[in-house]
Design a protein around this motif. Structure first.
Motif, short mmCIF file in Angstrom:
data_model
loop_
_atom_site.label_atom_id
_atom_site.label_comp_id
_atom_site.label_asym_id
_atom_site.label_seq_id
_atom_site.Cartn_x
_atom_site.Cartn_y
_atom_site.Cartn_z
N ALA A 22 -5.66 1.43 2.21
CA ALA A 22 -6.96 2.30 2.89
C ALA A 22 -7.61 1.95 2.33
O ALA A 22 -7.57 2.10 0.89
CB ALA A 22 -6.20 3.55 2.94
N PRO A 23 -8.65 2.32 2.38
CA PRO A 23 -10.14 1.82 1.58
C PRO A 23 -10.15 2.88 1.43
O PRO A 23 -10.88 2.99 -0.15
CB PRO A 23 -10.74 1.89 3.07
CG PRO A 23 -9.85 1.53 4.26
CD PRO A 23 -9.13 1.93 4.07
N ILE A 24 -9.68 4.58 1.17
CA ILE A 24 -10.03 5.60 -0.05
C ILE A 24 -9.19 6.32 0.00
O ILE A 24 -8.10 6.48 0.42
CB ILE A 24 -11.26 6.84 0.77
CG1 ILE A 24 -12.45 6.20 1.58
CG2 ILE A 24 -11.71 8.00 0.32
CD1 ILE A 24 -13.38 5.72 0.65
N ASN A 25 -8.29 5.32 -1.87
CA ASN A 25 -7.55 6.08 -1.75
C ASN A 25 -7.56 7.42 -3.02
O ASN A 25 -8.57 7.03 -3.73
CB ASN A 25 -6.72 4.52 -2.71
CG ASN A 25 -6.56 3.71 -1.42
OD1 ASN A 25 -4.96 4.38 -0.86
ND2 ASN A 25 -6.46 2.40 -2.14
N ASP A 26 -6.92 8.01 -3.17
CA ASP A 26 -6.42 9.01 -3.89
C ASP A 26 -5.81 8.07 -5.51
O ASP A 26 -4.34 8.60 -5.26
CB ASP A 26 -6.17 10.58 -4.27
CG ASP A 26 -7.49 10.98 -3.78
OD1 ASP A 26 -8.70 11.03 -3.95
OD2 ASP A 26 -7.43 11.57 -2.54
N LEU A 27 -6.34 7.47 -6.80
CA LEU A 27 -5.15 7.08 -7.55
C LEU A 27 -4.88 8.00 -9.08
O LEU A 27 -6.43 8.68 -8.95
CB LEU A 27 -5.60 5.69 -7.49
CG LEU A 27 -6.09 4.62 -6.31
CD1 LEU A 27 -6.14 3.16 -7.32
CD2 LEU A 27 -4.56 4.29 -6.25
N THR A 32 -3.32 0.89 -9.62
CA THR A 32 -4.08 0.09 -9.36
C THR A 32 -3.18 0.58 -7.48
O THR A 32 -1.75 0.97 -6.85
CB THR A 32 -3.40 -1.05 -9.41
OG1 THR A 32 -3.26 -1.45 -10.64
CG2 THR A 32 -4.12 -2.51 -8.51
N ALA A 33 -4.18 -0.29 -6.48
CA ALA A 33 -3.88 -0.31 -4.86
C ALA A 33 -4.15 -1.42 -4.40
O ALA A 33 -4.87 -1.78 -4.70
CB ALA A 33 -4.42 1.18 -4.21
N ARG A 133 6.05 8.44 -2.31
CA ARG A 133 4.51 7.93 -4.17
C ARG A 133 4.19 6.90 -3.99
O ARG A 133 2.60 6.66 -4.23
CB ARG A 133 5.11 8.02 -4.79
CG ARG A 133 5.97 10.02 -5.19
CD ARG A 133 6.54 10.11 -6.59
NE ARG A 133 5.46 10.29 -7.91
CZ ARG A 133 4.86 10.43 -7.84
NH1 ARG A 133 4.14 12.10 -7.94
NH2 ARG A 133 3.87 10.94 -8.70
N ALA A 134 4.69 6.05 -3.56
CA ALA A 134 3.46 4.01 -3.70
C ALA A 134 3.18 4.00 -2.84
O ALA A 134 2.78 3.32 -3.03
CB ALA A 134 4.83 3.69 -4.39
N VAL A 135 3.69 4.56 -1.43
CA VAL A 135 3.41 3.78 -0.22
C VAL A 135 2.81 4.34 0.43
O VAL A 135 3.47 5.72 0.34
CB VAL A 135 4.48 2.93 0.77
CG1 VAL A 135 4.13 2.60 1.69
CG2 VAL A 135 5.63 1.59 -0.51
N ASP A 136 1.38 4.29 1.39
CA ASP A 136 0.77 5.00 2.64
C ASP A 136 0.27 4.34 3.08
O ASP A 136 -0.29 3.38 3.41
CB ASP A 136 -0.21 5.51 1.61
CG ASP A 136 -0.44 6.10 0.25
OD1 ASP A 136 0.16 6.81 0.25
OD2 ASP A 136 -1.56 7.01 -0.36
N LEU A 137 0.66 5.22 4.82
CA LEU A 137 -0.11 4.83 5.97
C LEU A 137 -1.57 5.07 6.57
O LEU A 137 -1.57 6.14 5.52
CB LEU A 137 1.01 4.91 6.49
CG LEU A 137 1.00 4.94 8.27
CD1 LEU A 137 0.83 3.37 9.23
CD2 LEU A 137 1.58 5.52 9.35
N TYR A 161 -0.05 -0.13 -1.30
CA TYR A 161 1.03 0.24 -2.10
C TYR A 161 0.51 0.29 -3.67
O TYR A 161 -0.53 -0.49 -3.94
CB TYR A 161 2.29 -0.99 -2.67
CG TYR A 161 2.96 -1.24 -3.10
CD1 TYR A 161 4.16 0.21 -3.08
CD2 TYR A 161 2.90 -1.64 -4.36
CE1 TYR A 161 5.25 -0.36 -4.09
CE2 TYR A 161 3.98 -2.10 -5.46
CZ TYR A 161 4.98 -1.21 -5.26
OH TYR A 161 5.44 -1.41 -6.09
N LYS A 162 0.72 1.53 -4.55
CA LYS A 162 -0.17 2.08 -5.06
C LYS A 162 1.64 1.29 -6.49
O LYS A 162 2.62 1.60 -6.39
CB LYS A 162 0.12 3.43 -4.63
CG LYS A 162 -0.82 3.69 -4.58
CD LYS A 162 -1.53 4.91 -4.24
CE LYS A 162 -2.13 5.68 -3.57
NZ LYS A 162 -2.12 7.28 -3.11
N PHE A 163 0.74 1.19 -7.55
CA PHE A 163 1.73 0.90 -9.08
C PHE A 163 0.82 1.42 -9.99
O PHE A 163 -0.91 0.97 -10.36
CB PHE A 163 2.08 -0.80 -9.40
CG PHE A 163 1.28 -2.18 -8.61
CD1 PHE A 163 1.00 -2.01 -10.24
CD2 PHE A 163 1.15 -1.81 -7.88
CE1 PHE A 163 0.04 -3.23 -9.89
CE2 PHE A 163 -0.22 -2.84 -7.29
CZ PHE A 163 -0.43 -3.77 -8.70
#
Length: 163
Positions: A22-27, A32-33, A133-137, A161-163
């Motif tokens: 997704a283009p706007i991520n809250d990290l 890293t996404a 916690r690691a995967v967003d749709l 996918y965030k890690f």
């Protein structure tokens, strides 16, 4: 309806396998996404408390890919981010923009962004659903208005996918 759900499931399985979206991520700082949307792949990394840097490749219909290198700076005490980027190194243009994101419901965030240069303007409105916690749709509507090609509007689905 079953075909639509099957299609979304297949898209997610492909997306998660390569990373996802997704283009706007809250990290979190140091996170890293990796993401995929309908015609976009991207990689973002949050290097400071308020600074995220990223790369994205967009496969446009008119036959040429666009590579963006960008930074997002989250303004203190707000949900607004300033965006500075460059599209297509060498022959492209520098752009600026803003984005805003807000929680809409538990595990659902909405966002809107606009970026522009002397060559184009691009609007985006979407929502992100946290599956784990690691995967967003991600689901969004993007409107791209270049000076030298046809305007493009589309509804996009992806995952990150965030890690």
């Amino acid at each position: 309806m079953k075909k639509v759900l099957l299609g979304v499931g297949l898209l997610l399985s492909v997306s998660v396998g390569t990373g996802a979206a997704a283009p706007i991520n809250d990290l979190d700082r140091g996170q890293t996404a990796v993401g995929v949307l309908t015609d976009t792949i991207y990689l973002e990394h949050k290097i400071g408390e308020n600074l995220t840097v990223g790369y994205q490749n967009v496969d446009r219909k008119h036959g040429s890919d666009m590579d963006d290198f960008y930074a997002q700076y989250k303004l203190p005490f707000s949900s607004v981010r300033a965006i500075l980027g460059h599209r297509d190194l060498g022959s492209g243009s520098t752009y600026i923009g803003l984005s805003v994101s807000e929680g809409l419901a538990p595990r659902v965030d909405g966002y809107a962004s606009v970026i522009g240069s002397d060559d184009f303007i691009e609007y985006q409105v979407g929502a992100t659903l946290e599956l784990t916690r690691a995967v967003d749709l991600n689901l969004n509507y993007r409107n791209f208005r270049p000076d030298h090609y046809r305007n493009e509007s589309r509804l996009e689905v992806g995952a990150s996918y965030k890690f």
